[in-house]
Design an enzyme around this catalytic site. Structure first.
Site, PDB file in Angstrom:
ATOM      1  N   GLU A 171      -7.227   8.604   4.855  1.00 13.76           N
ATOM      2  CA  GLU A 171      -7.049   8.292   3.448  1.00 13.76           C
ATOM      3  C   GLU A 171      -8.346   7.926   2.742  1.00 13.76           C
ATOM      4  O   GLU A 171      -9.233   7.318   3.340  1.00 13.76           O
ATOM      5  CB  GLU A 171      -6.049   7.135   3.296  1.00 13.76           C
ATOM      6  CG  GLU A 171      -4.684   7.487   3.830  1.00 13.76           C
ATOM      7  CD  GLU A 171      -3.639   6.420   3.633  1.00 13.76           C
ATOM      8  OE1 GLU A 171      -2.451   6.777   3.550  1.00 13.76           O
ATOM      9  OE2 GLU A 171      -3.993   5.227   3.563  1.00 13.76           O
ATOM     10  N   CYS A 217       0.855  -1.182   0.000  1.00 18.30           N
ATOM     11  CA  CYS A 217       0.000   0.000   0.000  1.00 18.30           C
ATOM     12  C   CYS A 217       0.891   1.232   0.000  1.00 18.30           C
ATOM     13  O   CYS A 217       2.032   1.179   0.455  1.00 18.30           O
ATOM     14  CB  CYS A 217      -0.968   0.009   1.181  1.00 18.30           C
ATOM     15  SG  CYS A 217      -0.244  -0.343   2.773  1.00 18.30           S
TER      16      CYS A 217
END
Length: 179
Positions: free
Chosen positions: A113, A66
């Site tokens: 996020e 990620c």
């Protein structure tokens, strides 16, 4: 070397500028990110253990990789780039969904996020980048879920959030992959 910048976004993923990554995490600014889950032909997920020197969540387990998109980079391009940089291989990816989460850390930083979750398939050996990754392993979704219950402190805060949201998508993709 200039610090990497993240793309600040609104709740609809519209860009509203950039900011140095550390500053965005200090101010808990909403920014674009992605999470890649890679599965093998045994329907196991490749997990990575973050390197020991990471500024937050060192040596904790997460999905395959990620990170953050760069300006002008598509979600899939970013996922493929980072998969190669961290795990040392390439594979096709498919974006499944996106969602917003917020996860504060003990060190005062916060991940806030809009995360684009992707899936890919790979049946090889990972050639990890030791600057990014301490270790890796394959586990079935059910094994991850059980281990996360038994050992919650072994996983990053955001992985626990993502895995819970992703679990049904993951099971659905396993079934499709088997048929």
């Amino acid at each position: 070397m200039k610090e990497e910048e993240v793309i600040l976004v609104d709740k609809n993923d519209n860009p509203r500028g950039t900011m140095p990554k550390m500053e965005a995490h200090e101010k808990a600014e909403l920014h674009r990110a992605f999470s890649v889950f890679v599965l093998n032909d045994k329907n196991e997920i490749m997990l990575q253990q973050r390197a020991a020197h990471k500024y937050h969540s060192p040596l904790l387990w997460i999905n395959t990789c990620c990170s953050h998109q760069r300006v002008g980079e598509s979600n899939l391009e970013a996922g493929k780039r980072r998969l190669q940089e961290e795990m040392g291989f390439e594979t096709d990816l498919k974006e499944l969904f996106s969602f917003i989460y917020k996860a504060p850390f003990d060190n005062g930083l916060t991940e806030h996020e809009l995360d684009h979750v992707m899936i890919g398939y790979f049946d090889g050996i990972s050639n990890i980048n030791r600057d990014e990754v301490a270790d890796w392993k394959w586990m079935t979704p059910k094994e991850v879920k059980l281990d996360m219950t038994k050992n919650p402190d072994s996983y990053t805060a955001w992985f626990k959030i993502i895995f819970e949201k992703f679990y049904q998508h993951l099971i659905d993709n396993l079934v499709q992959n088997e048929s």
